[in-house]
Write a protein that holds these residues in place. Structure first.
Motif, mmCIF file in Angstrom:
data_model
loop_
_atom_site.group_PDB
_atom_site.id
_atom_site.type_symbol
_atom_site.label_atom_id
_atom_site.label_comp_id
_atom_site.label_asym_id
_atom_site.label_seq_id
_atom_site.Cartn_x
_atom_site.Cartn_y
_atom_site.Cartn_z
ATOM 1 N N PHE A 124 0.827 -1.206 0.000
ATOM 2 C CA PHE A 124 0.000 0.000 0.000
ATOM 3 C C PHE A 124 0.862 1.258 0.000
ATOM 4 O O PHE A 124 0.568 2.234 -0.715
ATOM 5 C CB PHE A 124 -0.922 0.008 1.216
ATOM 6 C CG PHE A 124 -1.606 1.327 1.440
ATOM 7 C CD1 PHE A 124 -2.645 1.740 0.616
ATOM 8 C CD2 PHE A 124 -1.201 2.175 2.472
ATOM 9 C CE1 PHE A 124 -3.269 2.967 0.806
ATOM 10 C CE2 PHE A 124 -1.811 3.387 2.670
ATOM 11 C CZ PHE A 124 -2.853 3.798 1.843
ATOM 12 N N ALA A 125 1.943 1.258 0.785
ATOM 13 C CA ALA A 125 2.836 2.416 0.841
ATOM 14 C C ALA A 125 3.441 2.701 -0.541
ATOM 15 O O ALA A 125 3.525 3.861 -0.974
ATOM 16 C CB ALA A 125 3.943 2.179 1.867
ATOM 17 N N CYS A 126 3.826 1.632 -1.243
ATOM 18 C CA CYS A 126 4.389 1.796 -2.589
ATOM 19 C C CYS A 126 3.344 2.342 -3.564
ATOM 20 O O CYS A 126 3.636 3.241 -4.372
ATOM 21 C CB CYS A 126 4.931 0.465 -3.101
ATOM 22 S SG CYS A 126 6.355 -0.173 -2.181
ATOM 23 N N PHE A 127 2.140 1.806 -3.514
ATOM 24 C CA PHE A 127 1.083 2.263 -4.410
ATOM 25 C C PHE A 127 0.678 3.701 -4.086
ATOM 26 O O PHE A 127 0.365 4.488 -4.993
ATOM 27 C CB PHE A 127 -0.134 1.339 -4.304
ATOM 28 C CG PHE A 127 -0.074 0.155 -5.219
ATOM 29 C CD1 PHE A 127 -0.986 0.002 -6.249
ATOM 30 C CD2 PHE A 127 0.901 -0.826 -5.052
ATOM 31 C CE1 PHE A 127 -0.929 -1.094 -7.103
ATOM 32 C CE2 PHE A 127 0.974 -1.918 -5.888
ATOM 33 C CZ PHE A 127 0.057 -2.059 -6.919
ATOM 34 N N TYR A 128 0.664 4.030 -2.797
ATOM 35 C CA TYR A 128 0.316 5.398 -2.401
ATOM 36 C C TYR A 128 1.345 6.389 -2.942
ATOM 37 O O TYR A 128 1.002 7.450 -3.463
ATOM 38 C CB TYR A 128 0.237 5.496 -0.883
ATOM 39 C CG TYR A 128 -0.161 6.868 -0.379
ATOM 40 C CD1 TYR A 128 -1.492 7.265 -0.397
ATOM 41 C CD2 TYR A 128 0.794 7.755 0.116
ATOM 42 C CE1 TYR A 128 -1.870 8.521 0.064
ATOM 43 C CE2 TYR A 128 0.429 9.015 0.570
ATOM 44 C CZ TYR A 128 -0.899 9.385 0.541
ATOM 45 O OH TYR A 128 -1.252 10.635 0.978
ATOM 46 N N LEU A 129 2.621 6.009 -2.829
ATOM 47 C CA LEU A 129 3.692 6.858 -3.361
ATOM 48 C C LEU A 129 3.573 6.976 -4.877
ATOM 49 O O LEU A 129 3.730 8.072 -5.442
ATOM 50 C CB LEU A 129 5.046 6.258 -2.979
ATOM 51 C CG LEU A 129 6.293 7.025 -3.463
ATOM 52 C CD1 LEU A 129 6.295 8.455 -2.906
ATOM 53 C CD2 LEU A 129 7.566 6.292 -3.062
ATOM 54 N N ALA A 130 3.277 5.850 -5.537
ATOM 55 C CA ALA A 130 3.101 5.881 -6.993
ATOM 56 C C ALA A 130 1.929 6.765 -7.381
ATOM 57 O O ALA A 130 1.987 7.509 -8.380
ATOM 58 C CB ALA A 130 2.884 4.459 -7.515
ATOM 59 N N GLY A 131 0.849 6.703 -6.585
ATOM 60 C CA GLY A 131 -0.301 7.559 -6.855
ATOM 61 C C GLY A 131 0.020 9.030 -6.699
ATOM 62 O O GLY A 131 -0.430 9.871 -7.482
ATOM 63 N N CYS A 132 0.827 9.345 -5.679
ATOM 64 C CA CYS A 132 1.236 10.742 -5.471
ATOM 65 C C CYS A 132 2.099 11.235 -6.634
ATOM 66 O O CYS A 132 1.915 12.350 -7.140
ATOM 67 C CB CYS A 132 1.999 10.881 -4.162
ATOM 68 S SG CYS A 132 0.995 10.602 -2.680
ATOM 69 N N LEU A 133 3.036 10.395 -7.077
ATOM 70 C CA LEU A 133 3.902 10.774 -8.207
ATOM 71 C C LEU A 133 3.084 10.912 -9.493
ATOM 72 O O LEU A 133 3.320 11.809 -10.310
ATOM 73 C CB LEU A 133 5.003 9.728 -8.393
ATOM 74 C CG LEU A 133 6.034 9.634 -7.267
ATOM 75 C CD1 LEU A 133 6.988 8.475 -7.526
ATOM 76 C CD2 LEU A 133 6.803 10.945 -7.131
ATOM 77 N N LYS A 134 2.120 10.025 -9.658
ATOM 78 C CA LYS A 134 1.250 10.072 -10.829
ATOM 79 C C LYS A 134 0.445 11.374 -10.850
ATOM 80 O O LYS A 134 0.293 12.017 -11.883
ATOM 81 C CB LYS A 134 0.317 8.873 -10.831
ATOM 82 C CG LYS A 134 -0.597 8.802 -12.054
ATOM 83 C CD LYS A 134 -1.489 7.561 -11.960
ATOM 84 C CE LYS A 134 -2.445 7.495 -13.144
ATOM 85 N NZ LYS A 134 -3.335 6.323 -13.053
ATOM 86 N N GLY A 135 -0.001 11.765 -9.652
ATOM 87 C CA GLY A 135 -0.735 13.021 -9.552
ATOM 88 C C GLY A 135 0.118 14.217 -9.883
ATOM 89 O O GLY A 135 -0.309 15.183 -10.532
#
Length: 284
Positions: free
Chosen positions: A269-280
């Motif tokens: 989840f931490a990795c996906f959350y970080l990826a989501g932030c970078l994607k944003g």
């Protein structure tokens, strides 16, 4: 790296490891699919509540020395799931408060029953195994695996058959009702599926950690996907990968299976959350 692979290869020769992987994969898949609906409908906490109800039912079955514990646990959990999910807003006691009371009360009375009428001298071991899963997933028999396969197949079939209806009541219950959808019937289906998955998951991660299988995959997928279908598919892949990785890692390191799976879910989840932030950031 080769010694690790050799060690894994040796472990995979044992039937109990293959049984654990098969059951863990199916349970993770089913819980992730249901988790998307529960999270979007803000019913995330119901997994924790029902898991404690299952613990209470399991405690009573153990105290009464019932030969067939699973049917009793399943019936009690289904009835409670129907009661919780069919409740409507506007009652004197809010639904989330009812879930909290049922959760805490079931946990307390379950442990009290085990304490007062313990059928064995290893009370701490029995309670720990039920709450945290312990090594119960590694002691599955072939009949347990087949039961898991049948129940999982039923859950997947229902989910695929009623995918569009579940989609409609997840996002707009009033609109679904206006278009002729029998919302109460489909909420009953969700309740039954939830209870089945909760009971199946007890062997994998224990009653206290079941919510992680429901919540983390859905939340992780929502970080990187926008559509309901995309979130559902991503959640399923995420959950299965974490479950398989957790089981194999726990065997290699000798750690508790349930806790290891949940730890990997949290890291994922931490990795996906970080990826989501970078994607944003990149989309701006």
């Amino acid at each position: 790296m080769s010694p690790v692979l050799d060690k894994l290869g040796n472990y995979l020769n044992y039937p109990f490891v293959r049984y654990a992987l098969a059951a863990g994969t199916l349970i993770a898949l089913c819980s992730s699919l249901l988790g998307v609906t529960l999270v979007l409908k803000r019913f995330s906490f119901i997994g924790s509540g029902l898991s404690n109800v299952a613990f209470f039912a399991m405690s009573l079955s153990t105290v009464l020395s019932l030969a067939f514990k699973l049917p009793v646990v399943l019936v009690v959990t289904v009835l409670c799931a129907v009661f919780l999910l069919q409740r409507k807003e506007g009652r004197q006691i809010s639904p989330d408060s009812v879930i909290a009371m049922v959760s805490v009360g079931s946990l307390a009375f379950g442990y009290l029953a085990m304490n007062l009428f313990a059928p064995s001298s290893n009370l701490a071991g029995d309670v720990c195994s039920t709450l945290f899963g312990s090594t119960s997933i590694l002691t599955l028999t072939l009949s347990d695996v087949w039961l898991c396969i049948l129940l999982s197949a039923a859950v997947l079939t229902v989910f695929l058959l009623f995918y569009h209806k579940l989609f409609s009541i997840t996002f707009d219950e009033e609109f679904a009702r206006a278009t002729g959808t029998r919302v109460s019937s489909y909420k009953l289906i969700i309740a039954v599926i939830t209870a089945v998955i909760i009971v199946l998951s007890m062997n994998l991660v224990g009653s206290l950690l079941i919510s992680a299988l429901i919540i983390f995959p859905a939340l992780s997928a929502m970080c990187v996907c926008q559509s309901f279908r995309g979130v559902t598919i991503c959640s399923a892949i995420f959950s299965v990968c974490c479950a398989v990785s957790g089981i194999l890692l726990s065997i290699l390191l000798g750690t508790p299976v349930g806790s290891t799976i949940v730890a990997i879910d949290l890291l994922g989840f931490a990795c996906f959350y970080l990826a989501g932030c970078l994607k944003g950031v990149f989309h701006r």
